[in-house]
Design a protein around this motif. Structure first.
Motif, PDB file in Angstrom:
ATOM      1  N   PRO A 100     -29.595  11.587  27.893  1.00  0.00           N
ATOM      2  CA  PRO A 100     -29.298  10.303  27.069  1.00  0.00           C
ATOM      3  C   PRO A 100     -30.363   9.118  27.213  1.00  0.00           C
ATOM      4  N   THR A 101     -30.576   8.588  25.982  1.00  0.00           N
ATOM      5  CA  THR A 101     -31.583   7.683  25.978  1.00  0.00           C
ATOM      6  C   THR A 101     -31.472   6.316  26.984  1.00  0.00           C
ATOM      7  N   PRO A 102     -32.610   5.885  27.778  1.00  0.00           N
ATOM      8  CA  PRO A 102     -31.976   4.804  28.535  1.00  0.00           C
ATOM      9  C   PRO A 102     -32.216   3.630  27.751  1.00  0.00           C
ATOM     10  N   CYS A 103     -31.334   2.631  28.274  1.00  0.00           N
ATOM     11  CA  CYS A 103     -31.431   1.320  27.580  1.00  0.00           C
ATOM     12  C   CYS A 103     -32.740   0.592  27.693  1.00  0.00           C
TER      13      CYS A 103
END
Length: 191
Positions: free
Chosen positions: A166-169
């Motif tokens: 997942p792409t980090p915030c």
């Protein structure tokens, strides 16, 4: 591949790899692989039109066996436009991938899946037999200057690509939009 001219004296062309194998032609030139057992094969194929000039005993047909759960197999062959195959109508000097029912007792209709070696060098079947893996037939090179002409082919079954992380915030501000019903007072909310 096949003779659409319907005559005995016209159209010097051979059957596709599936029909050649069913008929038992070039028996010593057949290889059968099961990609679930052997997930990588690389070798040279020679065209049946030059079968008599085959000192290296190169195979003419590779059968990609799909097992008993499916009713068809794939057949790969080099469609060399020479000798008994010189008047071929389609796929001259290309590698053909053909799909046909897997039977030893009756020759069913076969279906061309791909002609490889010109602009298309690769054919794939995604999610091979429901495994999530990709079956690939690749043409690495074709040599029609030598006799017999040869096609270097790789058949492989690749592992599925892993799922991307997942792409980090980024940033430190978040907006939360909360829609509530008429019973909000009965449900505690913790943020």
């Amino acid at each position: 591949m096949g003779n659409p001219l319907y005559g005995d004296e016209v159209g010097k062309m051979c059957f596709n790899p599936a029909k050649s194998m069913f008929l038992g032609w070039y028996d010593e030139g057949h290889i059968t692989i099961d990609p679930l057992v052997t997930d990588y094969w690389n070798g040279e194929l020679m065209g049946v039109g030059e079968w008599a000039a085959n000192p290296a005993s190169l195979p003419a047909v590779v059968k990609i066996e799909l097992g008993q759960s499916l009713s068809y197999d794939y057949y790969v062959g080099f469609n060399r436009a020479a000798g008994a195959n010189i008047e071929n109508d389609q796929g001259d000097d290309l590698v053909s991938v053909t799909k046909a029912l897997n039977t030893d007792t009756y020759s069913y209709q076969s279906h061309r899946q791909a002609l490889l070696g010109g602009t298309d060098m690769e054919w794939t079947e995604e999610n091979f037999q429901g495994t999530g893996r990709t079956l690939t037939v690749s043409v690495n090179s074709i040599d029609i200057a030598s006799t017999p002409g040869r096609a270097n082919v790789t058949i492989s079954l690749a592992e599925p690509s892993p799922t991307a992380a997942p792409t980090p915030c980024s940033g430190s501000e978040y907006v939360l939009v909360l829609k509530t019903g008429k019973y909000l007072h009965q449900m505690p909310l913790f943020l």
